[in-house]
Design a protein around this motif. Structure first.
Motif, PDB file in Angstrom:
ATOM      1  N   ASP A  14      -7.875   6.730  -0.717  1.00  0.00           N
ATOM      2  CA  ASP A  14      -7.185   7.851  -1.355  1.00  0.00           C
ATOM      3  C   ASP A  14      -5.786   7.466  -1.811  1.00  0.00           C
ATOM      4  O   ASP A  14      -5.072   8.286  -2.378  1.00  0.00           O
ATOM      5  CB  ASP A  14      -7.083   9.038  -0.389  1.00  0.00           C
ATOM      6  CG  ASP A  14      -8.424   9.680  -0.113  1.00  0.00           C
ATOM      7  OD1 ASP A  14      -9.326   9.569  -0.978  1.00  0.00           O
ATOM      8  OD2 ASP A  14      -8.580  10.281   0.965  1.00  0.00           O
ATOM      9  N   GLY A  15      -5.390   6.227  -1.542  1.00  0.00           N
ATOM     10  CA  GLY A  15      -4.046   5.776  -1.872  1.00  0.00           C
ATOM     11  C   GLY A  15      -4.036   4.762  -3.002  1.00  0.00           C
ATOM     12  O   GLY A  15      -4.957   4.696  -3.821  1.00  0.00           O
ATOM     13  N   ALA A  16      -2.966   3.977  -3.015  1.00  0.00           N
ATOM     14  CA  ALA A  16      -2.759   3.002  -4.081  1.00  0.00           C
ATOM     15  C   ALA A  16      -2.352   1.666  -3.497  1.00  0.00           C
ATOM     16  O   ALA A  16      -1.693   1.596  -2.457  1.00  0.00           O
ATOM     17  CB  ALA A  16      -1.660   3.496  -5.023  1.00  0.00           C
ATOM     18  N   SER A  63       0.857  -1.186   0.000  1.00  0.00           N
ATOM     19  CA  SER A  63       0.000   0.000   0.000  1.00  0.00           C
ATOM     20  C   SER A  63       0.886   1.227   0.000  1.00  0.00           C
ATOM     21  O   SER A  63       1.912   1.265   0.695  1.00  0.00           O
ATOM     22  CB  SER A  63      -0.884   0.019   1.252  1.00  0.00           C
ATOM     23  OG  SER A  63      -1.694  -1.136   1.292  1.00  0.00           O
ATOM     24  N   ASN A  95       0.566   5.479   0.278  1.00  0.00           N
ATOM     25  CA  ASN A  95      -0.331   6.577   0.616  1.00  0.00           C
ATOM     26  C   ASN A  95      -0.159   7.738  -0.368  1.00  0.00           C
ATOM     27  O   ASN A  95       0.255   8.834   0.001  1.00  0.00           O
ATOM     28  CB  ASN A  95      -0.082   7.043   2.054  1.00  0.00           C
ATOM     29  CG  ASN A  95      -1.166   7.983   2.534  1.00  0.00           C
ATOM     30  OD1 ASN A  95      -2.251   8.032   1.968  1.00  0.00           O
ATOM     31  ND2 ASN A  95      -0.868   8.736   3.568  1.00  0.00           N
ATOM     32  N   ARG A  96      -0.446   7.449  -1.621  1.00  0.00           N
ATOM     33  CA  ARG A  96      -0.421   8.431  -2.705  1.00  0.00           C
ATOM     34  C   ARG A  96      -1.528   8.065  -3.687  1.00  0.00           C
ATOM     35  O   ARG A  96      -1.910   6.904  -3.795  1.00  0.00           O
ATOM     36  CB  ARG A  96       0.924   8.426  -3.456  1.00  0.00           C
ATOM     37  CG  ARG A  96       2.115   8.865  -2.636  1.00  0.00           C
ATOM     38  CD  ARG A  96       2.086  10.383  -2.414  1.00  0.00           C
ATOM     39  NE  ARG A  96       3.311  10.873  -1.831  1.00  0.00           N
ATOM     40  CZ  ARG A  96       3.546  10.986  -0.528  1.00  0.00           C
ATOM     41  NH1 ARG A  96       2.644  10.617   0.337  1.00  0.00           N
ATOM     42  NH2 ARG A  96       4.690  11.462  -0.099  1.00  0.00           N
ATOM     43  N   ASN A  97      -2.010   9.033  -4.441  1.00  0.00           N
ATOM     44  CA  ASN A  97      -3.040   8.819  -5.444  1.00  0.00           C
ATOM     45  C   ASN A  97      -2.630   7.680  -6.371  1.00  0.00           C
ATOM     46  O   ASN A  97      -1.526   7.671  -6.902  1.00  0.00           O
ATOM     47  CB  ASN A  97      -3.239  10.124  -6.223  1.00  0.00           C
ATOM     48  CG  ASN A  97      -4.131   9.959  -7.409  1.00  0.00           C
ATOM     49  OD1 ASN A  97      -3.690   9.518  -8.462  1.00  0.00           O
ATOM     50  ND2 ASN A  97      -5.392  10.301  -7.234  1.00  0.00           N
ATOM     51  N   TRP A  98      -3.521   6.717  -6.595  1.00  0.00           N
ATOM     52  CA  TRP A  98      -3.179   5.532  -7.385  1.00  0.00           C
ATOM     53  C   TRP A  98      -2.771   5.897  -8.808  1.00  0.00           C
ATOM     54  O   TRP A  98      -1.836   5.325  -9.350  1.00  0.00           O
ATOM     55  CB  TRP A  98      -4.329   4.519  -7.401  1.00  0.00           C
ATOM     56  CG  TRP A  98      -5.424   4.856  -8.366  1.00  0.00           C
ATOM     57  CD1 TRP A  98      -6.520   5.621  -8.116  1.00  0.00           C
ATOM     58  CD2 TRP A  98      -5.510   4.471  -9.731  1.00  0.00           C
ATOM     59  NE1 TRP A  98      -7.275   5.733  -9.251  1.00  0.00           N
ATOM     60  CE2 TRP A  98      -6.688   5.028 -10.269  1.00  0.00           C
ATOM     61  CE3 TRP A  98      -4.706   3.696 -10.575  1.00  0.00           C
ATOM     62  CZ2 TRP A  98      -7.082   4.856 -11.577  1.00  0.00           C
ATOM     63  CZ3 TRP A  98      -5.103   3.518 -11.891  1.00  0.00           C
ATOM     64  CH2 TRP A  98      -6.273   4.085 -12.381  1.00  0.00           C
ATOM     65  N   ASN A  99      -3.465   6.853  -9.401  1.00  0.00           N
ATOM     66  CA  ASN A  99      -3.150   7.227 -10.768  1.00  0.00           C
ATOM     67  C   ASN A  99      -1.776   7.895 -10.841  1.00  0.00           C
ATOM     68  O   ASN A  99      -1.025   7.656 -11.780  1.00  0.00           O
ATOM     69  CB  ASN A  99      -4.242   8.154 -11.319  1.00  0.00           C
ATOM     70  CG  ASN A  99      -4.121   8.317 -12.807  1.00  0.00           C
ATOM     71  OD1 ASN A  99      -3.295   9.095 -13.267  1.00  0.00           O
ATOM     72  ND2 ASN A  99      -4.936   7.586 -13.539  1.00  0.00           N
ATOM     73  N   GLY A 100      -1.449   8.694  -9.830  1.00  0.00           N
ATOM     74  CA  GLY A 100      -0.130   9.302  -9.779  1.00  0.00           C
ATOM     75  C   GLY A 100       0.972   8.267  -9.627  1.00  0.00           C
ATOM     76  O   GLY A 100       2.034   8.375 -10.243  1.00  0.00           O
ATOM     77  N   PRO A 132      -6.787   1.658  -7.019  1.00  0.00           N
ATOM     78  CA  PRO A 132      -7.140   2.564  -5.918  1.00  0.00           C
ATOM     79  C   PRO A 132      -7.339   1.783  -4.623  1.00  0.00           C
ATOM     80  O   PRO A 132      -7.875   0.683  -4.615  1.00  0.00           O
ATOM     81  CB  PRO A 132      -8.456   3.198  -6.368  1.00  0.00           C
ATOM     82  CG  PRO A 132      -8.649   2.842  -7.797  1.00  0.00           C
ATOM     83  CD  PRO A 132      -7.799   1.650  -8.074  1.00  0.00           C
ATOM     84  N   SER A 186       1.385  12.826  -8.354  1.00  0.00           N
ATOM     85  CA  SER A 186       0.384  13.709  -7.772  1.00  0.00           C
ATOM     86  C   SER A 186      -0.123  13.138  -6.472  1.00  0.00           C
ATOM     87  O   SER A 186       0.043  12.005  -6.170  1.00  0.00           O
ATOM     88  CB  SER A 186      -0.765  13.920  -8.747  1.00  0.00           C
ATOM     89  OG  SER A 186      -1.324  12.695  -9.153  1.00  0.00           O
TER      90      SER A 186
END
Length: 138
Positions: A92-94, A10, A12-17, A89, A138
Motif C-alpha cells: 500500500d506504500g511506495a 520506503s 508508507n504512502r500511496n505510490w502514485n500520491g 508500488p 493522497s
C-alpha cells in the motif's frame, strides 16, 4: 560501463500520491539539496538552478503514469549526468529508487559521499511526505 549504486527508501504512502507530490520540479529544492541549493526556474524545456558547485541545467522526463522522474543534469563541464529516479508500488506504500552512476575519474570517497548525499535527500523527502508537508499527497 559505469559502476552504479541504487539507493531506495520506503514511504508508507500511496505510490502514485508520492509520485504526484514529487513530480513538480519547482518543489525539488524542498528535499533534493544535491540538485539545487535554493530554487529551480523553468527556461524553455529545461530548468536552471544553482547547484552545490555552480549553475546547472536540468531536463526532466515528462510526467507519466509509470512513476518515472528521470532527469539529466548538465553541470557545465563534461557530459550530461543521467539520474534514473523511480517511484514504484510497495504494497500500500511506495518505494523510491534513485540510481547513482559513478562518473569517470570519480574517487571512491566522492562516490561514497554522493551516495550518502542521495540517501539524506531521500530521507528528507520521506520526512516531508510523512509529515504531510507536501501538497496533493493522497
Amino acid at each position: 560501463m559505469l559502476e552504479t549504486r541504487t539507493i531506495s527508501i520506503s514511504i508508507n504512502r500511496n505510490w502514485n500520491g508520492v509520485y504526484e507530490a514529487m513530480w513538480r520540479p519547482e518543489d525539488c529544492p524542498k528535499w533534493a539539496s544535491g540538485l539545487s541549493k535554493s530554487s529551480l526556474a523553468k527556461d524553455g524545456e529545461v530548468w536552471k538552478a544553482e547547484g552545490p558547485e555552480g549553475t546547472i541545467t536540468i531536463k526532466f522526463t515528462d510526467h507519466n503514469v509509470f512513476g518515472v522522474m528521470d532527469h539529466y543534469v548538465d553541470v557545465g563541464i563534461g557530459p550530461e549526468i543521467y539520474i534514473p529516479l523511480r517511484i514504484i508500488p510497495n504494497g500500500d506504500g511506495a518505494e523510491v529508487l534513485l540510481t547513482l552512476f559513478r562518473q569517470p575519474g570519480m574517487s571512491d570517497a566522492k562516490f561514497e559521499a554522493d551516495a550518502e548525499w542521495v540517501e539524506r535527500d531521500l530521507l528528507s523527502l520521506k520526512a516531508l511526505v510523512t509529515r504531510g508537508s507536501v501538497p496533493n499527497l493522497s
